[in-house]
Design a protein around this motif. Structure first.
Motif: not given
Length: 284
Positions: A24-39, A130-131
Motif C-alpha cells: 500500500p502507498s502512504d495514503s492507504s496505510l492499514g491498521a496493525l495486524p490482529p493481535g499485534v501491539s507496539v509501544e 500506521a498506529a
C-alpha cells in the motif's frame, strides 16, 4: 469470438484476484495486524546511549517479518527511522533498538503523542500499517523536559566537575563544581547537588548538598567546593560502578525548576573510585 473474449477476460480477472497485492502507498496505510501491539520503552542500559526500544508484541496467528519502521513525534527534531529486517513469530515479543534524535524544545511535551508507520511481511506479502505508539513508562516527556532545561541552562552557564582532592579515611574528600557563565543577559540559580549511588556529602546521611548560587550569563565564574564521603563501602559497588560520579544538580532557569546531570570526566571518575577503595580499606 465474443465467447472467446469473455473467457479470456474471466481468466484474467481470476488471475488478478489470486496474485499478491502491491504494497500500500502512504495514503492507504492499514491498521496493525490482529493481535499485534507496539509501544516505546527505555531500558536502563539504553539511558547512557540515549536509545530506546520499540517493543512489538505479536499475539496474532501469523508470523511477521518487520522490514522497517518510522516514528513521528513532534518532541524530536527528526523522525526515528529503522530499516533493519527482524522476524517476530506468533506468540513472541520483539524489542527493536532505536537511537533518539535531538529534542525539539519548542514542542509541547504534555500534548504531543508519537505515531508509528510499520512496514512488514506476512507469508512474503508486504503491507504497511500506521498506529499511535504508547509510552507506558512516560520516559519521553521526562527526557524532553530534562534536555530542554539543560539547553536553557547552557545559554546561561556550563556546569562541570574538576579538582578532586582525596582524603584519608574518615575525612571528607572534595570535588569542585565549576559554574562558567556563557554570556548574554539570562540568569539561573543552582540550588542543590544530589547524592549518587556511591557518594554522599557527610556522614550524617544522604541529604543534598546546598549550593544556592545565583548565576548571571554575563557574570563571573564561580567555584563551589563540595565535600564527599562514600555512601557505601562494598567492593562490588566500585567494581561495577556506572553512575557513582554522575550528579543530579537541581537548577532553576526562567522560572522552571528541574534536574540536570553533571558527570565527572573520566580522569576524575578514576581518581574518585581509587579514593573510595582506599577510604573503605580494600584498595591496592
Amino acid at each position: 469470438m465474443a465467447a472467446l473474449l469473455v473467457s479470456v477476460l474471466a481468466a484474467g480477472l481470476a488471475l488478478a484476484a489470486c496474485a499478491p497485492s502491491d504494497p500500500p502507498s502512504d495514503s492507504s496505510l492499514g491498521a496493525l495486524p490482529p493481535g499485534v501491539s507496539v509501544e516505546l520503552i527505555q531500558l536502563r542500559s539504553d539511558v547512557v546511549d540515549r536509545a530506546a526500544q520499540v517493543r512489538l508484541v505479536n499475539a496474532g496467528e501469523d508470523d511477521l517479518v518487520i522490514t522497517g519502521l518510522e516514528i513521528m513525534d513532534p518532541r524530536f527534531e527528526e523522525s526515528i527511522v529503522r530499516d533493519k529486517r527482524a522476524q517476530v513469530t506468533s506468540g513472541r515479543t520483539l524489542d527493536m533498538r532505536i537511537a533518539l534524535p535531538s529534542v525539539a524544545c519548542d514542542a509541547d511535551a504534555a500534548d504531543d503523542a508519537a505515531t508509528i508507520e510499520l512496514a512488514y511481511e506476512v507469508d512474503g506479502r508486504a503491507a504497511t500499517a500506521a498506529a499511535s505508539i504508547a509510552d507506558p513508562l512516560a520516559f519521553i516527556p521526562l527526557l524532553h523536559e530534562k534536555e530542554c532545561l539543560r539547553e536553557r541552562l547552557a545559554d546561561v552557564a556550563v556546569l562541570s566537575w574538576s579538582g578532586f582532592e582525596a582524603s584519608d579515611a574518615l575525612a571528607p574528600a572534595h570535588l569542585t563544581l565549576e559554574i562558567d557563565p556563557s554570556g548574554g543577559g539570562a540568569s539561573a540559580r543552582v540550588e542543590t547537588v544530589e547524592t549518587t549511588p556511591l557518594l554522599m556529602f557527610d556522614a550524617a546521611g544522604a541529604a543534598p548538598f546546598v549550593v544556592r548560587a545565583e548565576v548571571e550569563g554575563s557574570g563571573s565564574p564561580q567555584r563551589v567546593r563540595v565535600p564527599l564521603v562514600p555512601l557505601r563501602c562494598d567492593p562490588h559497588a566500585v567494581m561495577e560502578d556506572k553512575r557513582g560520579t554522575i550528579f543530579d544538580v537541581t537548577v532553576s532557569v526562567g522560572g522552571v525548576v528541574g534536574v540536570v546531570e553533571v558527570a565527572a570526566p573520566a580522569e576524575v571518575k578514576g581518581e574518585v573510585l581509587r579514593w573510595v577503595a582506599a577510604w573503605c580499606g580494600f584498595g591496592g
